[in-house]
Every structure is written in C-alpha cells, then in structure tokens.
Design a protein around this motif. Structure first.
Motif, PDB file in Angstrom:
ATOM      1  N   PRO A 216      51.357  57.899 -44.735  1.00  0.00           N
ATOM      2  CA  PRO A 216      52.333  57.926 -43.921  1.00  0.00           C
ATOM      3  C   PRO A 216      52.930  58.898 -44.390  1.00  0.00           C
ATOM      4  CG  PRO A 216      51.429  55.745 -45.720  1.00  0.00           C
ATOM      5  CD  PRO A 216      50.355  57.377 -45.734  1.00  0.00           C
ATOM      6  N   GLY A 217      53.352  59.163 -43.414  1.00  0.00           N
ATOM      7  CA  GLY A 217      54.475  60.234 -43.614  1.00  0.00           C
ATOM      8  C   GLY A 217      53.973  62.003 -42.574  1.00  0.00           C
ATOM      9  N   HIS A 218      52.764  61.366 -42.628  1.00  0.00           N
ATOM     10  CA  HIS A 218      51.635  62.732 -42.046  1.00  0.00           C
ATOM     11  C   HIS A 218      52.530  63.080 -40.716  1.00  0.00           C
ATOM     12  CE1 HIS A 218      48.309  65.436 -40.922  1.00  0.00           C
ATOM     13  NE2 HIS A 218      48.568  65.630 -42.439  1.00  0.00           N
ATOM     14  N   SER A 219      52.299  64.056 -40.494  1.00  0.00           N
ATOM     15  CA  SER A 219      52.238  64.355 -38.614  1.00  0.00           C
ATOM     16  C   SER A 219      51.768  64.107 -37.678  1.00  0.00           C
ATOM     17  CB  SER A 219      52.660  65.792 -38.104  1.00  0.00           C
ATOM     18  OG  SER A 219      51.280  66.522 -38.333  1.00  0.00           O
ATOM     19  N   GLN A 220      50.002  63.764 -38.549  1.00  0.00           N
ATOM     20  CA  GLN A 220      49.401  63.007 -37.621  1.00  0.00           C
ATOM     21  C   GLN A 220      49.314  61.130 -37.436  1.00  0.00           C
ATOM     22  OE1 GLN A 220      47.664  64.803 -35.058  1.00  0.00           O
ATOM     23  NE2 GLN A 220      46.468  65.868 -36.199  1.00  0.00           N
ATOM     24  N   ARG A 221      50.050  60.519 -38.726  1.00  0.00           N
ATOM     25  CA  ARG A 221      49.548  59.335 -38.992  1.00  0.00           C
ATOM     26  C   ARG A 221      50.717  58.740 -37.478  1.00  0.00           C
ATOM     27  NH1 ARG A 221      47.713  56.041 -42.866  1.00  0.00           N
ATOM     28  NH2 ARG A 221      49.140  54.279 -43.025  1.00  0.00           N
ATOM     29  N   CYS A 222      49.488  57.137 -37.173  1.00  0.00           N
ATOM     30  CA  CYS A 222      49.462  56.953 -36.148  1.00  0.00           C
ATOM     31  C   CYS A 222      48.732  55.343 -36.157  1.00  0.00           C
ATOM     32  CB  CYS A 222      49.144  57.124 -35.102  1.00  0.00           C
ATOM     33  SG  CYS A 222      47.415  57.356 -34.923  1.00  0.00           S
ATOM     34  N   ARG A 223      48.418  54.436 -35.088  1.00  0.00           N
ATOM     35  CA  ARG A 223      47.923  53.394 -34.372  1.00  0.00           C
ATOM     36  C   ARG A 223      46.549  53.871 -35.635  1.00  0.00           C
ATOM     37  NH1 ARG A 223      44.943  50.267 -30.999  1.00  0.00           N
ATOM     38  NH2 ARG A 223      44.496  52.619 -29.533  1.00  0.00           N
ATOM     39  N   LEU A 224      45.817  54.870 -35.162  1.00  0.00           N
ATOM     40  CA  LEU A 224      44.298  54.411 -35.419  1.00  0.00           C
ATOM     41  C   LEU A 224      44.423  54.832 -36.842  1.00  0.00           C
ATOM     42  CD1 LEU A 224      41.477  54.662 -34.017  1.00  0.00           C
ATOM     43  CD2 LEU A 224      41.473  57.285 -34.149  1.00  0.00           C
ATOM     44  N   SER A 225      45.622  55.272 -37.749  1.00  0.00           N
ATOM     45  CA  SER A 225      45.249  55.942 -38.550  1.00  0.00           C
ATOM     46  C   SER A 225      45.326  54.152 -39.237  1.00  0.00           C
ATOM     47  CB  SER A 225      46.483  56.182 -39.725  1.00  0.00           C
ATOM     48  OG  SER A 225      46.795  57.236 -38.557  1.00  0.00           O
ATOM     49  N   VAL A 226      46.060  53.820 -39.288  1.00  0.00           N
ATOM     50  CA  VAL A 226      46.696  52.249 -39.947  1.00  0.00           C
ATOM     51  C   VAL A 226      45.245  51.315 -39.621  1.00  0.00           C
ATOM     52  CG1 VAL A 226      48.149  49.945 -39.679  1.00  0.00           C
ATOM     53  CG2 VAL A 226      48.955  52.392 -39.594  1.00  0.00           C
TER      54      VAL A 226
ATOM     55  N   PHE B  32      42.589  40.638 -36.136  1.00  0.00           N
ATOM     56  CA  PHE B  32      42.190  41.647 -35.630  1.00  0.00           C
ATOM     57  C   PHE B  32      43.516  41.912 -34.714  1.00  0.00           C
ATOM     58  CE2 PHE B  32      41.115  45.377 -32.871  1.00  0.00           C
ATOM     59  CZ  PHE B  32      40.618  45.787 -33.823  1.00  0.00           C
ATOM     60  N   SER B  33      43.491  41.075 -33.811  1.00  0.00           N
ATOM     61  CA  SER B  33      44.128  40.944 -32.526  1.00  0.00           C
ATOM     62  C   SER B  33      45.494  41.317 -33.334  1.00  0.00           C
ATOM     63  CB  SER B  33      43.806  39.631 -31.769  1.00  0.00           C
ATOM     64  OG  SER B  33      42.123  40.071 -30.871  1.00  0.00           O
ATOM     65  N   LEU B  34      46.045  40.269 -34.164  1.00  0.00           N
ATOM     66  CA  LEU B  34      47.974  40.129 -34.230  1.00  0.00           C
ATOM     67  C   LEU B  34      47.620  41.534 -35.073  1.00  0.00           C
ATOM     68  CD1 LEU B  34      48.910  38.142 -36.219  1.00  0.00           C
ATOM     69  CD2 LEU B  34      49.619  39.814 -36.997  1.00  0.00           C
ATOM     70  N   VAL B  35      46.758  42.243 -35.870  1.00  0.00           N
ATOM     71  CA  VAL B  35      47.484  43.371 -36.692  1.00  0.00           C
ATOM     72  C   VAL B  35      46.881  44.749 -35.729  1.00  0.00           C
ATOM     73  CG1 VAL B  35      46.267  45.325 -38.182  1.00  0.00           C
ATOM     74  CG2 VAL B  35      46.530  42.585 -38.604  1.00  0.00           C
ATOM     75  N   GLU B  36      46.381  44.221 -34.314  1.00  0.00           N
ATOM     76  CA  GLU B  36      46.470  45.587 -33.971  1.00  0.00           C
ATOM     77  C   GLU B  36      47.566  45.213 -32.311  1.00  0.00           C
ATOM     78  OE1 GLU B  36      45.499  47.727 -30.168  1.00  0.00           O
ATOM     79  OE2 GLU B  36      46.219  45.502 -29.912  1.00  0.00           O
ATOM     80  N   LYS B  37      48.093  44.459 -32.484  1.00  0.00           N
ATOM     81  CA  LYS B  37      49.742  44.588 -31.184  1.00  0.00           C
ATOM     82  C   LYS B  37      50.182  44.666 -31.991  1.00  0.00           C
ATOM     83  CE  LYS B  37      51.411  41.285 -28.958  1.00  0.00           C
ATOM     84  NZ  LYS B  37      52.158  39.182 -27.752  1.00  0.00           N
ATOM     85  N   VAL B  38      50.999  44.516 -33.369  1.00  0.00           N
ATOM     86  CA  VAL B  38      52.355  45.108 -34.208  1.00  0.00           C
ATOM     87  C   VAL B  38      52.278  46.241 -33.934  1.00  0.00           C
ATOM     88  CG1 VAL B  38      53.407  44.314 -36.225  1.00  0.00           C
ATOM     89  CG2 VAL B  38      52.108  42.297 -35.193  1.00  0.00           C
ATOM     90  N   VAL B  39      51.044  46.499 -34.904  1.00  0.00           N
ATOM     91  CA  VAL B  39      50.955  47.882 -34.755  1.00  0.00           C
ATOM     92  C   VAL B  39      50.682  49.068 -32.968  1.00  0.00           C
ATOM     93  CG1 VAL B  39      49.822  49.890 -35.802  1.00  0.00           C
ATOM     94  CG2 VAL B  39      49.216  48.001 -36.883  1.00  0.00           C
ATOM     95  N   ARG B  40      50.690  48.483 -32.598  1.00  0.00           N
ATOM     96  CA  ARG B  40      50.066  49.348 -31.379  1.00  0.00           C
ATOM     97  C   ARG B  40      52.047  49.353 -30.925  1.00  0.00           C
ATOM     98  NH1 ARG B  40      49.748  46.224 -26.617  1.00  0.00           N
ATOM     99  NH2 ARG B  40      47.657  45.041 -27.719  1.00  0.00           N
ATOM    100  N   SER B  41      52.479  48.424 -30.562  1.00  0.00           N
ATOM    101  CA  SER B  41      53.777  47.611 -30.383  1.00  0.00           C
ATOM    102  C   SER B  41      54.404  48.978 -31.559  1.00  0.00           C
ATOM    103  CB  SER B  41      54.099  46.192 -30.670  1.00  0.00           C
ATOM    104  OG  SER B  41      53.362  45.646 -29.838  1.00  0.00           O
TER     105      SER B  41
END
Length: 334
Positions: free
Chosen positions: A195-205, A249-258
C-alpha cells in the motif's frame, strides 16, 4: 547384500540424474527449425545457469513432482530433471516442440511425462499422485508448478489460478502447491507492491490476498531468444492457509476491480461503480462508514485490512439488497 547395493546405487542415480549427452536447447531449436511465434509471445530462455537458478528459486525440487508449464525447447525441463525431481510433467501447447521434448523423455529414465494442451484450460487434478496430498492447513505438498510463461497469458493465468486456490481445486486439490513463474518485470513489481507504492493495483491485492508472493530475481531481456523489449521477473507464490480477505473470490475481485477503476481518484469514486446511480451516494457512504475506511483515500493507499473491511461491508449490503450482486456500472482493468 549385493542386491541391496545395486538397489542403493539405482536410488542414488535416480536422485542425482545426469542426463545423457544431448544437443543444447539452442542447437535443437536450430535442428528442428523451430522459431518463436510472435502471437504466442514465445521467448526462450537458453542460458543453463539462469534456468538452474530459476528452478532453485522455487525451493527444493528433489524427490518432488514438478509440473512445468510451457517448456518449449526444454531448457528449464533439463534443470528440473538435473536437480532431482522424482517426476516431471510438462504441459505444452505448441506441438512443434514435441520432438525436442521426446528426446528429453527418452533420456529421463521414465521421469518425464508430456501433455499436449493449453494451460489456461488444463486440469491438473489428476497429474499428481494422491500420496502427495497434504491437508490445506498442514505442510506444503512435495509438488511444484514452474514455468516460463508467455506474456500474453501470464496475467489471465495467475488470476485463474488464484481463483482455483480459493476453491482448492485444480492442482490445489492436493494442498498449498507452490508456483514459480516468469512475468514481465513490471507485472511482478505490481504483484508485490505494498500500500502506498506507485505500482499498487488490483493485481497486488488479489495476489497478496491468496498467496505470499515474492520477487525472487530479475532476468535481463537479452537472456531470452528472441529478446523481449522488457526484463523478466521471477515470482514465487505460496498459497496462504487463510486469505487475508476470507470471502468469495468473485466478490473480492469485483470490489477491488471497481475501486481501482479510478486509480488516482478518491476510492469512493470507484466504489460507486458497485451501485446504481440512484442510490450510489447513500450506499457508498454506508459501505465506507461501516468499514471505517476514509473514502478520500486513493485506491493504492488502502491496506489489506481496510480492503477486508470494505469487502465485508459490501457483502453485508448485498445481504440486505441481493439484486445488487449482479450490478456493475463498468468493467475495470488490471
């Protein structure tokens, strides 16, 4: 006593396999006139020392069953066999490599099996002996997944495998099977970004939620044939006993992606994509208030524990309003 000595000698030979003299992978590629196919994103790693280092970075493969994905001309395959794998199954999509791999199979003293198929759809459940299975909460099974992945399938594949891990299916029906895989360096940097890194993204989480993921080392692009325009990172994944966000998985992915769909905006902006416009402000405020997360945080600033609370808060809203489960205003990107 003589028979016992012979048996012991065979066991030692099996554990320290020295392959018969064979042409190098580079020479075999020339012999069979196999060229890398651009649309398959094929880049071959011909350097024996780097192949051996890659295999060593996966942990101890001696006396383990290894599945290698995308072996190509067999450079990594040789290193796996030389480091004492008890059995090796390779999954190759391109039939042009079968003659090369058949030579390795003939020289492997029965240790190598070749499967022709697409790793994106291949079910590995029946590859491994049930004797290797370990309880999910127990020790890691003596199974490894290793592969030099084509860039065009690497990210979709790891997302698919993370879902398989969450459901304990495919290779993970056998327990917490480790993976050591190649990706474009920037993709690995995203996977391990905190968290806080410039590369942090959906894939990180997503990666960090289901696995302990580490960047083992970097291979310069010039080591591959043909040379890619980017360097390559080696990522090692060990599935977690419990995910940091213990939800579907699908719920987590949906929240993080959004939430990451507007990466530089306040996180409440992306979270709004989870709800219809008519009730968006009300439900977003409820979601962040219940989760006790600052809606003015940027997505890349949100910690795993905060994402955990946001996902649980969203799940609670769905319990009250089940019809919202199918709503999403737009698709996000990795």
């Amino acid at each position: 006593m003589v028979g016992g000595s012979v048996s012991t000698a065979k066991q030692v030979a099996a554990a320290t396999l020295r392959l018969p003299s064979l042409p190098s992978p580079r020479d075999l590629v020339r012999l069979y006139k196999v060229k890398a196919v651009k649309h398959l994103s094929q880049n071959f790693l011909m350097d024996h020392k780097l192949n051996s280092k890659l295999v060593r970075s996966s942990g101890r493969v001696r006396n383990c069953h290894v599945c290698e994905v995308g072996p190509g001309p067999g450079g990594i395959t040789r290193s796996i066999l030389e480091q004492g794998a008890a059995r090796l199954t390779v999954i190759e999509k391109d039939p042009r490599f079968l003659p090369i791999l058949d030579q390795l199979k003939d020289a492997s003293f029965g240790k190598l099996d070749i499967e022709l198929g697409d790793v994106l759809t291949f079910n590995m459940e029946k590859i491994f002996s049930s004797d290797l299975t370990q309880p999910w909460e127990g020790n890691l099974p003596k199974i490894h997944l290793i592969g030099n992945l084509p860039f065009n399938v690497a990210t979709p594949l790891i997302i698919r495998w993370l879902k398989d891990i969450s459901l304990k299916r495919n290779a993970w029906v056998n327990g917490r099977v480790r993976m050591t895989l190649t990706f474009q360096l920037e993709v690995v940097q995203r996977m391990v970004a905190l968290p806080g890194h410039s590369q942090r993204c959906r894939l990180s989480v997503m990666c960090q939620n289901w696995c302990d993921v580490t960047h083992k080392f970097t291979i310069p692009g010039r080591a591959f044939v043909p040379k890619p325009e980017v360097d390559v990172g080696i990522a090692h994944f060990v599935p977690r006993v419990e995910p940091l966000i213990p939800l579907d998985f699908s719920l987590v992915e949906k929240v993080v992606r959004s939430i990451f769909s507007f990466r530089q905006k306040y996180s409440k902006k992306g979270a709004g994509m989870l709800f219809p416009e008519a009730r968006r402000d009300e439900l977003v405020n409820m979601m962040f208030t219940v989760a006790d997360v600052d809606p003015a945080l940027r997505p890349f600033q949100i910690s795993m524990s905060e994402f955990n609370r946001l996902c649980h808060s969203y799940a609670a809203i769905l319990e009250q309003h089940p019809s919202l489960a199918k709503f999403n205003a737009r698709e996000g990107n990795v």
